[in-house]
Write an enzyme that holds these catalytic residues in place. Structure first.
Site, PDB file in Angstrom:
ATOM      1  N   ASN A  79      53.708  34.427  45.687  1.00  0.00           N
ATOM      2  CA  ASN A  79      52.531  35.258  45.417  1.00  0.00           C
ATOM      3  C   ASN A  79      52.470  36.363  46.476  1.00  0.00           C
ATOM      4  O   ASN A  79      52.245  36.077  47.655  1.00  0.00           O
ATOM      5  CB  ASN A  79      51.293  34.355  45.475  1.00  0.00           C
ATOM      6  CG  ASN A  79      49.995  35.104  45.210  1.00  0.00           C
ATOM      7  OD1 ASN A  79      49.943  36.322  45.287  1.00  0.00           O
ATOM      8  ND2 ASN A  79      48.946  34.350  44.921  1.00  0.00           N
TER       9      ASN A  79
ATOM     10  N   HIS B 169      49.405  39.076  37.389  1.00  0.00           N
ATOM     11  CA  HIS B 169      49.531  38.722  38.807  1.00  0.00           C
ATOM     12  C   HIS B 169      50.359  37.447  38.918  1.00  0.00           C
ATOM     13  O   HIS B 169      50.188  36.500  38.139  1.00  0.00           O
ATOM     14  CB  HIS B 169      48.134  38.532  39.405  1.00  0.00           C
ATOM     15  CG  HIS B 169      48.173  37.955  40.781  1.00  0.00           C
ATOM     16  ND1 HIS B 169      48.997  38.456  41.767  1.00  0.00           N
ATOM     17  CD2 HIS B 169      47.510  36.898  41.332  1.00  0.00           C
ATOM     18  CE1 HIS B 169      48.837  37.743  42.862  1.00  0.00           C
ATOM     19  NE2 HIS B 169      47.941  36.791  42.625  1.00  0.00           N
TER      20      HIS B 169
ATOM     21  N   CYS C  52      44.444  40.535  45.101  1.00  0.00           N
ATOM     22  CA  CYS C  52      45.544  40.397  44.132  1.00  0.00           C
ATOM     23  C   CYS C  52      45.426  41.330  42.930  1.00  0.00           C
ATOM     24  O   CYS C  52      46.404  41.546  42.215  1.00  0.00           O
ATOM     25  CB  CYS C  52      45.629  38.962  43.653  1.00  0.00           C
ATOM     26  SG  CYS C  52      45.808  37.809  45.009  1.00  0.00           S
TER      27      CYS C  52
END
Ligand code: UT7
Length: 314
Positions: free
Chosen positions: A270, A240, A112
């Site tokens: 996500n 993020h 990520c």
């Protein structure tokens, strides 16, 4: 030594959208749980499109928005943890599709936090004189890693890509990409894992949540300090996109009140390494940030790796 700057951004998401209600037909979940715990309403899921397709679409848009041609690019970096092919790497496959001749091309996998790692390596290559103009891409097909019977993960992730066209700046110009703060806690690598030949993602959600809400804000503050800016002076914050509660907790710990905070997790879920450039590109496209605005990018997650830097908005 010369710095670099982001000239333009682009993003792409596959057309298929999965709502929380769609997911409640697959697993024992509901819209209220997902929105209150994670903040997600929808996510995009690739069908026939590969991670190379997603990356190429986003890169093409960044290139078009920059007014530069493929022939002027000499470095392609793709941040991804969902590349299927081992060779050629994703960056080389994207370069071939775009007709970029003889680029340095490599992939980065820090999950990520990948986009900020990739952006830093492109900036460093340009500063060292090893490259002049780079395409930096975050692209993921996270749906490949999902167990669609596991409600703790299949509601969270999505697919997509974002890209930045980065180029050298004149000597003496204020750096468009600030110093990176990066690192990891490798001894805690098992907190987020994507393992196996047919890879499946799983995570220790609460432990990662605690780490993100307590450890990331001080690191993000360091990135601001290294860029010579106080968090209160930021015009934008693009962390993020893992969880709306994490985003708001970090923004609050940083004392960000007036800046635009990216909350694309609501629409996109996500998307791992794609989440930062995807969210940033959307804010710029919608005119919510203006050229020259200082924006803090900060990625964190699997690894437990993190990276971030203050950039000037294209
Ligand atoms: O991007 C990589 C880095 N990752 C992150 O930053 C993720 C950080 N962690 C998180 O965002 C949150 O921990 C999650 C969103 C993953 C989970 O939220 P949570 O509030 O920590 O939930 P939990 O895992 O503690 O689970 C609470 C309850 C459990 O039920 P019991 O044991 O209390 O009966 C779960 O089984 O919620 C249940 N649950 C669900 N219920 C309905 C888990 N997933 C679901 C679901 N729908 N989709």
């Amino acid at each position: 030594m010369t710095g670099s700057r982001i000239v333009a951004l682009g993003h792409y998401q596959p057309p298929k959208v999965l709502t929380n209600d769609d997911l409640s037909k697959l697993v024992d979940t509901d819209d209220e749980w997902i929105r209150s715990r994670v903040g997600i309403r929808t996510r995009h899921i690739a069908e026939d499109e590969t991670v190379v397709d997603l990356a190429t679409e986003a890169a093409q848009k960044a290139l078009a928005n920059s007014g530069r041609s493929a022939a002027e690019v000499d470095l392609v970096v793709v941040a991804t943890c969902t590349a299927v092919e081992r060779s050629p790497n994703t960056a080389a496959a994207v370069a071939a599709r775009l007709g970029i001749r003889a680029p340095a091309a490599y992939d980065i996998n820090t999950v990520c936090s990948g986009f900020s790692y990739a952006l830093a390596t492109a900036d460093h290559a340009i500063r060292a004189g090893a490259a002049g103009r780079a395409l930096v891409i975050g692209a993921e097909r996270m749906s490949d890693t999902l167990d669609w019977t596991d409600r703790s993960t299949c509601v969270i992730f999505g697919d997509g890509a974002g890209a930045a066209l980065v180029e050298a700046q004149e000597d003496g110009a204020e750096p468009g990409i600030g110093p990176v703060v990066w690192g990891s806690e490798p001894e805690r690598g098992d907190a987020v894992v994507i393992t196996g030949w047919d890879p499946v993602i799983s995570q220790q959600g609460q432990s990662v949540f605690r780490w993100a809400t307590t450890q990331i804000a001080p690191l993000a503050r360091q990135a601001c300090e290294r860029a010579g800016i106080d968090p209160s002076e930021l015009k934008g914050f693009v962390p993020h996109q893992a969880n709306l509660r994490i985003i708001d907790a970090i923004a609050s710990r940083l004392g960000i009140t007036d800046a635009v905070v990216a909350r694309d997790v609501v629409d996109s879920g996500n998307t791992s390494a794609a989440s930062v450039p995807l969210a940033f590109s959307k804010l710029v496209e919608r005119g919510e940030l203006s050229p020259g605005d200082p924006v803090l990018l900060f990625g964190f997650g699997g690894g437990l790796a993190y990276a971030g830097q203050v950039v000037r908005c294209p």
